[in-house]
Structures are given as structure tokens and as C-alpha cells.
Design a protein around this motif. Structure first.
Motif, short mmCIF file in Angstrom:
data_model
loop_
_atom_site.label_atom_id
_atom_site.label_comp_id
_atom_site.label_asym_id
_atom_site.label_seq_id
_atom_site.Cartn_x
_atom_site.Cartn_y
_atom_site.Cartn_z
N TYR A 129 0.83 -1.20 0.00
CA TYR A 129 0.00 0.00 0.00
C TYR A 129 0.87 1.25 0.00
CZ TYR A 129 -4.01 -2.92 1.35
OH TYR A 129 -5.00 -3.86 1.37
N MET A 130 0.32 2.33 -0.54
CA MET A 130 0.92 3.65 -0.38
C MET A 130 -0.17 4.56 0.17
SD MET A 130 2.60 6.35 -3.12
CE MET A 130 4.22 5.60 -3.16
N GLY A 131 0.02 5.03 1.39
CA GLY A 131 -0.96 5.91 1.99
C GLY A 131 -2.34 5.29 2.08
N GLY A 132 -2.40 3.98 2.31
CA GLY A 132 -3.68 3.31 2.46
C GLY A 132 -4.31 2.85 1.16
N VAL A 133 -3.67 3.11 0.04
CA VAL A 133 -4.19 2.71 -1.27
C VAL A 133 -3.27 1.64 -1.86
CG1 VAL A 133 -4.84 3.48 -3.59
CG2 VAL A 133 -5.15 5.01 -1.63
N ALA A 134 -3.82 0.56 -2.36
CA ALA A 134 -3.01 -0.49 -2.97
C ALA A 134 -2.18 0.10 -4.11
CB ALA A 134 -3.89 -1.62 -3.48
#
Length: 448
Positions: A129-134
Motif C-alpha cells: 500500500y501507499m498511503g492506504g491505497v493499494a
């Protein structure tokens, strides 16, 4: 809105702003940029404030942080596209998505497609994830933005090299200094310097990335690549160099240089009694050069090398409007015993049309699908479909862009037998590549 005063540095011609809704986020972005000597012109706190800024001031780069509680960064391409279509934005600014990368599981939900014969039922897969986004979802969204003409880069938090490369690529392609200094613009310099580099070899390096049988890790091939170190801008990304080369009509010259060094490497391997195919990238325009196949055959004959060792990898850098002529050229190449590969398969409808209408020996699965294979069943389904299609068409298959060791057994279970990528080996300078291949060959021979 926070305004800053720009300071001169190698990126001083770039007009950079940050998009952050709170001071802490704005500070993080500014700190990352300041590490490279870049002071943003401003921080804007919302998409509305951004649009107001764009009304009055042109921007080259917008840097924003990907966070679950703030979707402005994800909505930014749509906002820019709407402004462009309404005539309010002449040129798209580049977008840099930044954020901290973490590993997690998809909320405990188990996708049945993730379970394979060698895995325990219900075993969760780790997702990046990056910042909660896959990250795979971000890559998919970025591909759509790029297809619309918007330059999007996904930059890891703390990845100074990645951020520097992204800024450098923007400098090389976008920045336009004062018109009174037109003779000093990069556009003017680029033509002279690219021509100089290709005609003299100054700053050019030729590197080779091995291709492996995934199960045994035996080297079964390689891809030849070119790198250019600019005297002022440093390493020039291939995504910048190749459009410049094609725009100047130097694609055949570059191909000839890479081909020449590839033959030299093949001769060195031959002296060690090693023969592996090496791929050289070529645009459709290059392949359609008159007597291209005959010239290739003559060079290989002169070097006393079998044609099957040189693989021609068709790229989509420059399209060939005359598909019938391209078909004839590809057929002539294959008739002389050269292998023909299709690069970046699956990135667009054009690749499917080419595969349906033209003949190839091999296709390479685009790295965007490979990078998402652990996280998303859709990527696995696409790869499984490509594997089946390759079998039906009797094509060899190479998975490229393998960056994580954990994806290798998964790709093999999906039917990918050959692969390349950083998880296996990075592109190597010529001497290092020759040593690597000969050492592995010696180890294999000894084990046998």
C-alpha cells in the motif's frame, strides 16, 4: 495559501507547487523537495484553490501525498483533464503522488482466486500500500491518466533517488526558459546533444539484463538496453531519451549502435562456448527500413553467428501506419531465422490488434500486470489469459518487471516459465554481464 521564494538550483526552472490540506502534510512534501534543493512556489489546500492558482500561474509539477483521508490527489487527473477539455489549461502539469509504502492484508477478506495448490486455503496475501491505497490500484489509475496525456509518477516517501529522477525527467521534457534565452533551451540543446551522443558515443552505455528460467534460475537469454548520462542532467530516463531519438529520426542509428555492441557481447560469449539469444528493441519505423532483414543477416554472417541468437523486440514508440508493410518486414525478418518479440503486451488495444494480425515468436507481459499479480485477482486473471493465448498461438512468453522475489513462484504457477526484472538481476554493464553469465555457466556445468 503559503507562498515561497524560489532558489536557483538544477531544478530552478521548474514551477513546482504542493497540494496538501494540512500544515503537517505540506511540511512533509516541502521537506522531501528541499532535500533536492527545490522550494515549492506555493502550497494549495484544496482542488478549488488549485484551480484558482492555475487561472493565474502556469505550473510544471504538482506534488501531493496519497492518504486515506484526502482524495484530492486521486481526483487531480480528472480535474486537470476537465480544465484542459474546457480550454482553461493549455498544458498538463506533471503529477507526483508521494506516500509511505506499507504491507498489509485486504481487510481479512480472502479471494478464492488467491488460493493455489501449494497454499493453505484461507491464507491471506500481503498487499503493498501507499498511503492506504493499494500500489497496484495507483498504477492502474496512473496508466489511465497517462493515456489521457497526463504525466503521473508514483514516488515512494523517502525515495530521494526516485523523486530526483522524476524531477529530472520533467526538466528534460517540459521546462521552457525565458524566450529571450531561446538558444539555451533544452529543446535546442537536446537535438544537438542527442545527435552528438549517438554519433560519438559520448555518455552512452550499453547494458544487458539477463532473462531466467524461473524454476531453475538458469539464464536463457538477455535484453540489450541503452543508457545516456547527460553532462548537466545526469542519467536520462529511457522514457525521455527514446521520444527524443524518435522525434529526431535517429531510431535506426540507435538500433545500429545497440546491435553492434550486442554482437560484440555475443562473440565474447561464443569464445566461452555460450550461446543465448539477446533481444534488441526496435520501433516499427526501424523494422520497416528497406532491406532491414538483409542488413541484419549480413552483419550476423560476417560475425559468424547464427541469426537465431538475435531477437528483435518490437516496441510501440513509433507506430507504422502501413500495417501491410510492417507485416512484410516482420515476415522477412523471421524468414531469415531471427526471432521477433512483442514488447509490453497488454498495455493497449494496439498490442492486441498487432498480435491478431501479425506473426511473432514471443510476447512479453507488461510489468504493470506482473507487479500487481500478488495483490489483485484481475492481474492474475489477465496473466493466466495471456498464458493460454500464448499456448494457442505457439508463442514463447516472458514476464518482465519482476520486482519482488515472492511473485516468482506465483508467476510460475500461472504458467510463466521465463522472466526478467530487478528481483532476478538488474541490467549490467558489459563486463559484469559477461562475468555473470560465464560464472553461472561454469557452475551449471560443474553441477552437471
Amino acid at each position: 495559501m503559503i507562498l515561497n521564494v524560489a532558489v536557483p538550483n538544477e531544478f530552478s526552472a521548474l514551477r513546482v507547487i504542493t497540494l496538501a490540506s494540512d500544515a503537517a502534510c505540506a511540511h512533509r512534501l516541502a521537506s522531501a523537495l528541499s532535500g533536492l534543493g527545490v522550494l515549492p512556489l506555493a502550497n494549495v489546500e484544496s482542488l478549488d484553490a488549485l484551480q484558482a492558482w492555475l487561472e493565474d500561474s502556469p505550473v510544471d509539477v504538482i506534488v501531493c501525498e496519497i492518504r486515506p483521508e484526502c482524495g484530492d490527489g486521486l481526483m487531480l487527473p480528472s480535474v486537470l483533464k476537465a480544465r484542459h477539455e474546457s480550454g482553461k489549461l493549455a498544458q498538463f502539469p506533471g503529477i507526483f503522488w508521494m506516500g509511505e509504502t506499507t504491507l498489509g492484508t485486504p481487510g481479512g477478506a480472502i479471494d478464492s482466486a488467491r488460493t493455489f495448490a501449494h497454499e493453505k486455503p484461507g491464507k491471506p496475501l500481503w498487499i503493498k500500500y501507499m498511503g492506504g491505497v493499494a500500489v497496484s490500484a495507483l498504477e492502474s489509475h496512473a496508466r489511465l491518466a497517462r493515456a489521457a496525456g497526463i504525466f503521473v509518477e508514483i514516488v515512494r516517501e523517502g525515495g530521494t533517488l526516485d523523486l530526483g529522477d522524476a524531477l529530472r525527467a520533467t526538466v528534460l521534457t517540459r521546462v521552457q526558459p525565458d524566450p529571450s534565452l531561446r538558444k539555451n533551451t533544452f529543446d535546442a540543446l537536446a537535438e544537438d546533444e542527442v545527435i552528438h551522443a549517438l554519433t560519438t558515443g559520448d555518455g552512452l552505455r550499453f547494458v544487458f539484463q539477463p532473462q531466467f528460467e524461473l524454476l531453475s534460475r538458469r539464464i536463457v537469454g538477455a535484453e540489450a538496453l541503452v543508457r545516456w548520462k547527460h553532462p548537466r542532467f545526469g542519467e536520462v530516463p529511457p522514457s525521455v531519451l527514446m521520444p527524443l531519438v524518435n522525434r529526431l529520426g535517429l531510431d535506426l542509428l540507435l538500433f545500429s549502435l545497440v546491435e553492434m555492441w550486442t554482437i560484440k557481447v555475443m562473440l565474447s560469449l561464443k569464445r566461452a562456448n555460450i550461446q543465448i539469444p539477446i533481444a534488441v528493441n526496435a520501433s516499427a519505423k526501424t523494422i520497416c527500413t528497406p532491406n532491414f532483414a538483409g542488413r541484419l543477416a549480413a552483419r550476423m554472417r560476417q560475425a559468424e553467428l547464427p541469426n537465431r541468437l538475435l531477437k528483435i523486440e518490437l516496441t510501440e514508440d513509433v507506430s507504422e501506419p502501413n500495417e501491410l508493410y510492417l507485416s512484410a518486414s516482420l515476415t522477412a525478418i523471421r524468414a531469415k531465422g531471427f526471432q521477433v518479440s512483442m514488447d509490453d503486451f497488454g498495455t493497449g488495444a494496439a498490442t492486441f490488434a498487432l498480435l491478431a494480425n501479425l506473426s511473432f515468436d514471443e510476447m512479453k507481459i507488461d510489468g504493470s500486470f506482473v507487479r500487481g499479480v500478488e495483490q489483485h485477482s484481475s492481474s492474475r486473471n489477465v496473466i493466466a489469459g495471456i498464458v493460454n493465448w500464448a499456448r494457442l498461438l505457439n508463442l514463447s512468453l516472458v514476464a518482465e518487471g519482476i520486482e519482488d522475489e515472492s511473485t516468482i513462484p506465483l508467476l510460475h504457477r500461472l504458467g510463466c516459465r521465463i522472466g526478467q526484472g530487478y528481483a532476478l538481476a538488474r541490467p549490467m554493464e558489459i563486463d559484469a554481464f559477461l562475468n555473470f553469465v560465464t560464472q553461472q555457466n561454469s557452475a551449471t556445468t560443474s553441477a552437471g
